[in-house]
Design a protein around this motif. Sequence first.
Motif, short mmCIF file in Angstrom:
data_model
loop_
_atom_site.label_atom_id
_atom_site.label_comp_id
_atom_site.label_asym_id
_atom_site.label_seq_id
_atom_site.Cartn_x
_atom_site.Cartn_y
_atom_site.Cartn_z
N UNK A 38 0.83 -1.21 0.00
CA UNK A 38 0.00 0.00 0.00
C UNK A 38 0.86 1.25 0.00
N UNK A 39 0.20 2.38 0.15
CA UNK A 39 0.94 3.66 0.19
C UNK A 39 1.13 4.09 1.64
N UNK A 40 2.29 4.67 1.88
CA UNK A 40 2.59 5.13 3.24
C UNK A 40 1.91 6.46 3.52
N UNK A 41 1.34 6.53 4.72
CA UNK A 41 0.78 7.81 5.12
C UNK A 41 1.43 8.14 6.47
N UNK A 42 2.22 9.21 6.46
CA UNK A 42 2.96 9.56 7.69
C UNK A 42 2.02 10.28 8.65
N UNK A 43 1.99 9.79 9.88
CA UNK A 43 1.08 10.34 10.87
C UNK A 43 1.76 11.41 11.71
N UNK A 44 1.14 12.57 11.78
CA UNK A 44 1.71 13.62 12.62
C UNK A 44 0.78 13.84 13.80
N UNK A 45 1.39 13.91 14.95
CA UNK A 45 0.58 14.13 16.16
C UNK A 45 -0.13 15.47 16.09
N UNK A 46 -1.33 15.52 16.68
CA UNK A 46 -2.10 16.76 16.70
C UNK A 46 -1.51 17.82 17.61
N UNK A 47 -0.95 17.39 18.73
CA UNK A 47 -0.53 18.36 19.74
C UNK A 47 0.66 19.21 19.27
N UNK A 48 0.60 20.49 19.59
CA UNK A 48 1.74 21.37 19.30
C UNK A 48 2.76 21.21 20.41
N UNK A 49 3.99 21.69 20.17
CA UNK A 49 5.02 21.57 21.22
C UNK A 49 4.54 22.29 22.48
N UNK A 50 4.87 21.69 23.62
CA UNK A 50 4.42 22.29 24.88
C UNK A 50 5.43 23.34 25.34
N UNK A 51 4.91 24.55 25.62
CA UNK A 51 5.82 25.62 26.09
C UNK A 51 5.61 25.82 27.59
#
Length: 539
Positions: free
Chosen positions: A16-29
Amino acid sequence: MLTFTGKGAAGGIVIGRISVYKKGAKAVKRYHVTDIEKEVSRFACCRAKAEKELEGLYEQALKEIGKSNAAIFEIHKMMLDDEDYKESIENIIRSEEVNCEYAVSVTADNFAQMFLAMDDEYMKARAADVRDISERIISILQNNSTDNTHMKGIVLADDLTPSETLQMDKDKVSAFVTVGGSLNSHTAILARTMNIPAIIGCKMDSMEELDGKEAIADGFSGNLIVEPDEDALVFARQKIMEETEKRNLLESLKGKESITADGKKIKVYANIGGLSDLGSVLENDAGGIGLFRSEFLYLEKNSFPTEEEQFSVYRRVVQTMGGKEVIIRTLDIGADKKIDYFGLAEEENPALGYRAIRICLDRKDIFKTQLRAIYRASSYGKVGIMFPMITSVDEVRKVKKISEEVKRELKAQNLPFEDVELGIMIETPAAAVISDDLAKEVDFFSIGTNDLTQYVLAADRQNPKLDNMFEEYHPAIFRLIEHVVKNAHENGIWAGICGELGGDTTLTERFIKMGVDELSVSPPNILPIRKIISECTVG
Ligand code: PEP
Ligand code: MG
């Protein structure tokens, strides 16, 4: 073509085709807050929202993957409610006068480190769970949506939490590949249950550029092949076809009893070497575990595994089997299985030498440590113990005496255990011949045809030139098996086969007619054997 290798966490192979998953959360400051109480109540409010989300996920999981697997979301709810966890977050907010996201993120790291430092593999895997609940809270605090339903094909991620895994659309996602993760993580368990091939620990420097590329994900070998060439594709397609055929057979037999056409129940159990085989045991619907080759626990270490280390592995196996019988064979070291730290001398004839029960009876310290760990695991389910390489009644009486000693000691220490069935392996000609006497001493026999064949035919099982002697069926072996089964039954105990012959589907009917009560085989053989059993008669 590029190949990345990890560990196969859930079997199956897909293209199949790869789908790269990116986390929803932004970096925590981290930032300073002046209104501490407002920040603490912000946390309380988001924690309550997270709890509601988990209730929804639990209901969804209950419908999609059943109660026992849905339980992970109940555990997450409990973790969310844990006083130490809550206190840690509030303390950080108050003492450092910082924002809630930061306090949650630091607490998640601390708790995850604490879990990872534990000996118990199961507890180690809980690190992913604490990160999961923390990410959920942070996501709510940051107003991020957690919509993962668009993910499709081979999902490639740094790591996946159980909820991220569950929220993906099973009809669109064909495989999970993660750079991190552990075989015991619930994500791996969920992938197996969802019947989606999974590879974990798939090391790579960067994944971004793989997005959208064609790949083969092989959950058996743990290989992710990106932009495969024609040969790799042909091989993968062939394997997919074989798998589909197997799966069809598997599905129709799962959950059914192993019972002959004339109604005799036969135990069809699995042979395992360790925790990593459990996925396959469950996938193939084993009736129990008939041979846990415990020496692998020793082989994969540089020093003797402690009682706690062994206990944690045995308990995990027993718990995973949920009340089904688990027969643990005590240490069978020596011969072809050599371990440096045992400090054993070189021998002229190792197969006929100092091995298995012979070592254990000499090294009571090693033996008792193992027995203590097994007995302690017995309070978590149904356990049996069997002893390898027995040749005499005297040896059996000695091991029984040591087992009694172990039980007395555990009792004195108030450590819980259950009474377990004690059996022996019949794998020496001596044991087979005197099986009438031995049967009076134990609860069951398990015939180890691998060693029995080498000793009866005087054919070294390690010598490739003699392979055909193991492939051809010698009548001496069958007569001995028949003799052993008859002696077992005359003395009111059961007899099984755990050597490789037990998994030979061309012999299943013959063994059933001999009266064999149990066949313990490698997991992929379970369902084909169950099928043959259902078609044959004892009489
Ligand atoms: C056997 O000898 O048949 C057996 C099952 O034990 P192992 O192969 O581990 O020696
Ligand atoms: Mg053996």
